[in-house]
Design a protein around this motif. Structure first.
Motif, mmCIF file in Angstrom:
data_model
loop_
_atom_site.group_PDB
_atom_site.id
_atom_site.type_symbol
_atom_site.label_atom_id
_atom_site.label_comp_id
_atom_site.label_asym_id
_atom_site.label_seq_id
_atom_site.Cartn_x
_atom_site.Cartn_y
_atom_site.Cartn_z
ATOM 1 N N HIS A 1 0.814 -1.217 0.000
ATOM 2 C CA HIS A 1 0.000 0.000 0.000
ATOM 3 C C HIS A 1 0.847 1.267 0.000
ATOM 4 N N GLY A 2 2.115 1.165 0.375
ATOM 5 C CA GLY A 2 3.033 2.300 0.293
ATOM 6 C C GLY A 2 2.715 3.429 1.253
ATOM 7 N N ILE A 3 1.976 3.169 2.330
ATOM 8 C CA ILE A 3 1.665 4.229 3.285
ATOM 9 C C ILE A 3 2.855 4.420 4.223
ATOM 10 N N GLN A 4 3.331 5.649 4.303
ATOM 11 C CA GLN A 4 4.480 5.959 5.143
ATOM 12 C C GLN A 4 4.034 6.697 6.402
ATOM 13 N N ARG A 5 4.878 6.634 7.398
ATOM 14 C CA ARG A 5 4.592 7.333 8.663
ATOM 15 C C ARG A 5 4.363 8.821 8.412
ATOM 16 N N GLU A 6 5.161 9.393 7.511
ATOM 17 C CA GLU A 6 5.049 10.825 7.234
ATOM 18 C C GLU A 6 3.686 11.181 6.648
ATOM 19 N N ASP A 7 3.078 10.267 5.860
ATOM 20 C CA ASP A 7 1.742 10.524 5.293
ATOM 21 C C ASP A 7 0.715 10.688 6.413
ATOM 22 N N LEU A 8 0.776 9.793 7.396
ATOM 23 C CA LEU A 8 -0.163 9.866 8.514
ATOM 24 C C LEU A 8 0.082 11.102 9.372
ATOM 25 N N ILE A 9 1.359 11.427 9.585
ATOM 26 C CA ILE A 9 1.698 12.601 10.403
ATOM 27 C C ILE A 9 1.117 13.873 9.774
ATOM 28 N N LEU A 10 1.354 14.048 8.485
ATOM 29 C CA LEU A 10 0.901 15.267 7.810
ATOM 30 C C LEU A 10 -0.624 15.324 7.743
ATOM 31 N N SER A 11 -1.253 14.168 7.538
ATOM 32 C CA SER A 11 -2.711 14.140 7.453
ATOM 33 C C SER A 11 -3.348 14.485 8.801
ATOM 34 N N LEU A 12 -2.804 13.913 9.873
ATOM 35 C CA LEU A 12 -3.320 14.224 11.208
ATOM 36 C C LEU A 12 -3.021 15.677 11.575
ATOM 37 N N ARG A 13 -1.846 16.163 11.211
ATOM 38 C CA ARG A 13 -1.486 17.557 11.531
ATOM 39 C C ARG A 13 -2.449 18.528 10.848
ATOM 40 N N ALA A 14 -2.841 18.203 9.616
ATOM 41 C CA ALA A 14 -3.787 19.072 8.905
ATOM 42 C C ALA A 14 -5.109 19.160 9.652
ATOM 43 N N VAL A 15 -5.504 18.068 10.308
ATOM 44 C CA VAL A 15 -6.746 18.074 11.100
ATOM 45 C C VAL A 15 -6.572 18.913 12.358
ATOM 46 N N LEU A 16 -5.522 18.618 13.122
ATOM 47 C CA LEU A 16 -5.338 19.276 14.425
ATOM 48 C C LEU A 16 -5.136 20.785 14.268
ATOM 49 N N ALA A 17 -4.525 21.182 13.158
ATOM 50 C CA ALA A 17 -4.227 22.605 12.958
ATOM 51 C C ALA A 17 -5.264 23.297 12.081
ATOM 52 N N SER A 18 -6.430 22.689 11.932
ATOM 53 C CA SER A 18 -7.406 23.236 10.986
ATOM 54 C C SER A 18 -8.378 24.230 11.618
ATOM 55 N N THR A 19 -8.448 24.262 12.944
ATOM 56 C CA THR A 19 -9.440 25.151 13.575
ATOM 57 C C THR A 19 -8.939 25.647 14.925
ATOM 58 N N PRO A 20 -9.198 26.904 15.250
ATOM 59 C CA PRO A 20 -8.845 27.409 16.585
ATOM 60 C C PRO A 20 -9.690 26.775 17.691
ATOM 61 N N ARG A 21 -10.800 26.147 17.330
ATOM 62 C CA ARG A 21 -11.686 25.572 18.353
ATOM 63 C C ARG A 21 -11.043 24.378 19.068
ATOM 64 N N PHE A 22 -9.999 23.817 18.467
ATOM 65 C CA PHE A 22 -9.268 22.725 19.131
ATOM 66 C C PHE A 22 -8.214 23.228 20.112
ATOM 67 N N ALA A 23 -7.953 24.538 20.107
ATOM 68 C CA ALA A 23 -6.783 25.065 20.822
ATOM 69 C C ALA A 23 -6.777 24.680 22.295
ATOM 70 N N GLU A 24 -7.903 24.839 22.983
ATOM 71 C CA GLU A 24 -7.912 24.590 24.432
ATOM 72 C C GLU A 24 -7.625 23.137 24.775
ATOM 73 N N PHE A 25 -7.864 22.224 23.817
ATOM 74 C CA PHE A 25 -7.569 20.814 24.059
ATOM 75 C C PHE A 25 -6.184 20.421 23.520
ATOM 76 N N LEU A 26 -5.808 21.046 22.402
ATOM 77 C CA LEU A 26 -4.576 20.635 21.720
ATOM 78 C C LEU A 26 -3.321 21.192 22.387
ATOM 79 N N LEU A 27 -3.360 22.459 22.782
ATOM 80 C CA LEU A 27 -2.135 23.079 23.302
ATOM 81 C C LEU A 27 -1.594 22.365 24.547
ATOM 82 N N PRO A 28 -2.439 21.977 25.523
ATOM 83 C CA PRO A 28 -1.892 21.195 26.654
ATOM 84 C C PRO A 28 -1.275 19.873 26.208
ATOM 85 N N LEU A 29 -1.879 19.249 25.188
ATOM 86 C CA LEU A 29 -1.324 17.992 24.677
ATOM 87 C C LEU A 29 0.048 18.230 24.051
ATOM 88 N N LEU A 30 0.175 19.309 23.278
ATOM 89 C CA LEU A 30 1.469 19.611 22.635
ATOM 90 C C LEU A 30 2.536 19.902 23.680
#
Length: 1025
Positions: A234-263
């Motif tokens: 299938h040729g799926i690389q770790r970097e593909d998943l990282i970038l795809s998930l990052r696009a989700v997490l960084a897509s809205t300010p509404r995640f900030a209060e949950f995401l920033l403590p995690l980061l």
């Protein structure tokens, strides 16, 4: 008639029933494709397929029902575009109902719904109906991977085509998807799921009260910890998943209060990959966040970033930490504030200054550079941040510079100042009074001039770089500062050899500042250099010591370095030309002047006006000097003798070629109208000081001196744009062919052959080109027969072949075959072998892309494909005395071939390359070694099969009389250590003993390679090697 019609109607239905039975009961897969093909062709309708499946769809056995629905679904997947709206409605109702069926049936039902989700004829409201049914009836995460993927595909299809309908569901759609995705583990499905979440957010679907749930269902995968299995199809690389998930997490300010403590938690962890992923995600989030989202987390974020930059042993973590700080500061800088709101940027920068400022007072301590990098990362984010930090840091650094007296400490402080000054170049200020550096300009200039006069070369280097950056700031250097700066640069340009780096830096700085301040350099530096040049002429005339001669050379370099502005070129170019005319010295000095002229010509290429000025000033002057030198006189001056030497002519060729390549077609046409008649008709009217004792006729039976100047004609006409028409072209080409086969002056005949080939390469296909080709072929064939100009005819053949090979001309293969035939010639064979090197390599004076020659991409690959088989065949058929010629030719071709092209052919050609190493010709040995070395690194498995031969050959050549061959052989011995260790270990004792001999070689470079190679062989097989 009626009975016949009834039979025709029944026949296809009976056939359909048979196919259905074969699929459902016979467990055959082929009938499904056959039924789909028949539906597409119109033999059956989808309704008839459903009717034929009737008993199967109602069968009490779940597996039978599943096979029936599977057949229908496979047909729909191929025929969904043929469905009518009414059919789609009934099918969807049927499939929705079947979602309540036995779990055996569900996968086939989902495939059918996927097919229906692709239908153009899908009525409004049914997409919502389907998704509601899936959300209510199907526990998705209990399904196999492929079926879960089908559900994601249905959702993706509906989001693409029915967006407004799905938005009508409100937050219920988001909640339903959360239930579908919750617990997903397969990376193939996660990529699709992450894309769906991103689309939910970016396309403004309602998240309702489920923001935190949506965050939780995606953030549980952060940071991604996935290692793809070996040979993953299938040729799926770790970097593909990282970038795809990052696009989700960084897509809205509404995640900030949950995401920033995690980061923050992950940055503070001990796992390197988690740190990197978290910092990069924070960087991405800052593009969509504002002050409101960051406010409560700024102290913790700063503390984590500071700790990573201060304490990390990883450069990647440091770089990502600095990038995150830059983005945080940029985010705070661009947020629009209400009048009563707190400005978080000022307080954030104040915290950074408080934690880093005191470390800048300790230039010997390890935290000084991390602190400076943190401050510069923040300062580079915006003009406000830059002003705030610079106004606080610069006074401190200026004070520290004067407080510390050691050169190394001052260098560290000045390098930090330089970093902050560079940041100011990013921002423009319309109001002069707003420029923050204006308040420090006197102190900065004083500090730079102190650095430039310091005995430490390293501090001087940083001072020169700082001066260049200061000069780039508008209105920062006063006229007095500029005069001082020019004086320092003049002094530094004449430093001795042990300060080479400072001298080079001073010349570069002079060129950069001369572009910005041409008047200052014209007023203060050009007169000094002119005076120095005059002294140099006297020193050269008296034959003074080498030190004074080196000052003369540096003066020439300085003149060319500052020729970066049109007004300065108009002063430096006449100086250089006048100096050349007045010289009465040897070859090296004249070449030095020509090299300076070439550097000026290169700088003029950026400006059309300067380019034309240089061309119309320098080219006639050089031609006049050369023509005068070629005239027969009783007493020749030293300069005249020197100007006709091959090395000097080559230097002049470079000047004229560089001065011509960037001319516009109109200006080039003006110039060619003078220069070609000069060589064909002796028209010297456009030359300065054109009073010569006799006519200039280089193509007539004159003296060899005039003929030698054809090289200058070559430099000009072969550098012209292709669309410039050359006057008297027919006569010129005939004269060049005749001169190319003149045996009395080899250098002239070679120049004529190159000039003919350069013009031939640019001619458009047509009758004129064919005539010139025939002219050349006739001359070559006549000359290659035994006679006085056989060698010259061969040179003409070689250059014409190269001209045609570069442009893929059909005749090139015939000429290459003729050249290959000469490999067996006792007289011309070695030269023909060396000719293959010329065909494959890039030239510097003619047939270059810079000179507008037609050079097709991948001409080397095509030449290899067309000719190497014939070379190999010729080698096997040749007698022993000419085999080396074939080996040399083959070695030259392979040595200049891109390695990816050579690797697939290596198994068939390697035996010939190994045989070439036994050839006594040093050129063959060196070329073959150069070819083999990269192959040892890139094709170790193939090379391992011949390790015994390789070791023996390389060790023998390490004692070659040629130093270059010894070095290349030792480099190959070093490269051998990249082969698999078990293959090499039996040879280790023998190699280590043999490599002891070159350790005592009389040449230092050979000893250096021997030490390196022997050290690698010593370590072979040891732990950790």
């Amino acid at each position: 008639m009626a009975a016949a019609a009834a039979l025709e109607a029944v026949a296809p239905t009976g056939a359909l029933w048979g196919l259905v039975q074969d699929f459902v009961m016979g467990q055959q897969e082929g009938p499904a494709d056959q039924v789909a093909a028949d539906v597409k062709s119109g033999s059956y309708t989808v309704l008839q397929v459903v009717e034929a499946l009737g008993s199967s769809l109602e069968n009490p056995e779940p597996r039978t029902r599943a096979r029936g629905i599977q057949l229908l679904s496979q047909v729909l997947l191929q025929c969904h575009s043929l469905l009518l709206e009414k059919e789609v409605v009934h099918l969807i109702l049927f499939y929705e109902n079947r979602l309540k069926d036995h779990h055996f049936v569900i996968p086939s039902v989902l495939q059918g719904l996927r097919a229906l989700s692709l239908c153009v004829a899908l009525p409004p409201g049914l997409a919502v109906s389907v998704l509601k049914a899936i959300f209510q009836e199907v526990h998705v995460q209990s399904l196999p991977q492929v079926d879960r993927h089908t559900v994601y595909s249905i959702i993706t299809n509906f989001m693409r085509t029915r967006e407004e309908e799905l938005k009508g569901l409100g937050a219920d759609f988001t909640f339903g998807f959360i239930q579908v995705m919750d617990g997903e583990k397969d990376p193939r499905n996660l990529l699709v799921a992450f894309r769906i979440v991103h689309d939910l957010i970016s396309r403004d679907y309602s998240l309702g009260p489920f923001v935190e749930e949506l965050f939780e269902v995606t953030s549980c995968y952060f940071p991604i910890d996935f290692t793809p299995p070996p040979n993953d199809p299938h040729g799926i690389q770790r970097e593909d998943l990282i970038l795809s998930l990052r696009a989700v997490l960084a897509s809205t300010p509404r995640f900030a209060e949950f995401l920033l403590p995690l980061l923050i938690e992950k940055v503070d962890s001990e796992i390197l990959s988690a740190k990197l992923d978290s910092l990069q995600t924070l960087n991405a989030c800052c593009a969509v966040y504002g002050q409101k989202e960051l406010k409560d987390f700024l102290p913790s974020l700063w503390a984590s970033i500071r700790r990573e930059v201060f304490q990390t042993a990883s450069e990647r973590v440091e770089a990502d930490g600095l990038a995150a700080l830059h983005s945080l500061t940029a985010c705070l800088s661009r947020s629009v504030l209400r009048a009563d709101a707190e400005d978080l940027l000022d307080s954030f920068l104040s915290n950074i200054l408080q934690d880093c400022r005191h470390h800048l007072c300790e230039p010997d301590m390890k935290l000084v550079w991390p602190s400076a990098k943190l401050l510069q990362a923040a300062a580079g984010a915006s003009a406000r941040a830059c002003d705030h930090i610079t106004s606080n840091v610069l006074p401190l650094l200026l004070e520290q510079f004067h407080k510390h007296s050691q050169s190394n400490q001052r260098r560290t402080i000045l390098e930090m100042i330089l970093g902050f000054l560079k940041l100011h170049q990013k921002w423009s200020y319309e109001d002069k009074d707003e420029r923050p550096l204006n308040g420090f300009k006197d102190q900065l200039c004083s500090l730079v001039f102190m650095a430039l006069t310091d005995p430490s070369a390293q501090l001087q280097l940083v001072g020169i770089r700082t001066l260049t950056v200061l000069g780039a700031q508008p209105d920062l250097l006063s006229s007095g500062d500029l005069e001082l700066a020019v004086g320092h640069l003049y002094r530094l340009s004449f430093l001795e050899e042990d300060s080479q780096s400072c001298r080079v830096a001073a010349l570069e700085a002079s060129g950069a500042l001369a572009t910005l301040y041409p008047v200052a350099f014209s007023s203060h530096l050009v007169p000094k250099l002119a005076e120095e040049l005059g002294r140099g002429e006297l020193d050269l005339a008296r034959g003074d010591e080498p030190a004074k001669c080196s000052r003369h050379l540096r003066c020439l370099q300085a003149l060319s370095a500052i020729s970066t502005h049109p007004s300065i070129v108009k002063e430096t170019l006449p100086l250089l030309l006048q100096h050349l005319c007045q010289m009465n010295k040897g070859t090296s000095e004249v070449i030095a002047v020509c090299q300076s002229l070439q550097r000026v010509a290169e700088k003029c290429q950026q400006d059309l006006e300067s380019c034309w000025y240089f061309h119309q000033t320098a080219v006639p002057c050089l031609l006049a000097l050369a023509v005068q030198a070629s005239m027969p006189e009783k007493e020749h001056s030293v300069l005249r003798k020197v100007l006709l030497e091959d090395e000097v002519l080559a230097a002049m060729v470079s000047v004229i070629g560089t001065a011509t390549t960037h001319l516009s077609p109109d200006l080039a046409a003006q110039s060619v109208a003078h220069i070609v008649p000069l060589f064909l008709d002796g028209n010297v009217s456009f030359l300065p000081e054109n009073s010569f004792p006799c006519r200039f006729q280089p193509f007539q039976d004159g003296c060899s001196g005039q003929r030698r100047l054809v090289a200058l004609l070559m430099a000009f006409v072969c550098s012209l744009p292709r669309n410039v028409e050359i006057p008297q072209l027919n006569q010129l080409m005939r004269e060049l062919v005749e001169l190319s086969c003149c045996p009395s002056c080899p250098s002239s005949s070679t120049a004529a052959a190159k000039c003919f080939a350069g013009l031939l390469n640019k001619l458009p296909a047509g009758q004129q080109l064919d005539e010139f080709l025939q002219l050349a072929v006739d001359k070559v064939e006549a000359g290659l027969s035994p006679g006085p100009y056989r060698s010259q005819a061969f040179t003409l053949l070689l250059w014409v072949t190269k001209a045609l090979v570069l442009r893929y001309h059909p005749l090139s293969s015939c000429l290459t075959d003729r050249l290959m035939g000469l490999l067996g010639d006792p007289e011309l064979g070695p030269a023909a072998a060396d000719g293959f090197s010329l065909l494959m390599s890039d030239c510097t004076d003619v047939l270059t892309r810079a000179g507008h020659a037609e050079v097709r991409i991948m001409f080397r690959q095509r030449f290899f494909t067309d000719n190497v088989p014939a070379l190999v065949q010729g080698f096997h058929a040749a007698s022993q005395d000419v085999k080396p010629n074939y080996l040399k030719g083959l070695s030259h071709v392979l040595n200049r071939l891109p390695k990816p092209v050579l690797l697939p052919e290596l198994p068939t050609l390697l035996s010939l390359l190994l045989e070439a190493l036994s050839c006594s010709d040093c050129v063959v040995q060196l070329s073959t070694l150069s070819c083999l070395q990269p192959l040892l690194l890139e094709a170790p498995q193939v090379m391992s099969l011949h390790v015994d031969t390789l070791v023996t050959k390389f060790l023998n050549l390490s004692s070659s009389p040629s130093m270059a061959v010894r070095i290349a052989a030792l480099q190959c011995m070093h490269a051998l250590t990249r082969l698999p260790t078990p293959v090499l270990l039996p040879y280790k004792p023998q190699v280590i003993r043999a490599l002891a001999k070159p350790l005592d070689d009389k040449k230092r470079l050979v000893r250096k390679e021997a030490v390196s190679a022997r050290g690698e062989w010593f370590l072979l097989g040891s732990p950790g090697s």
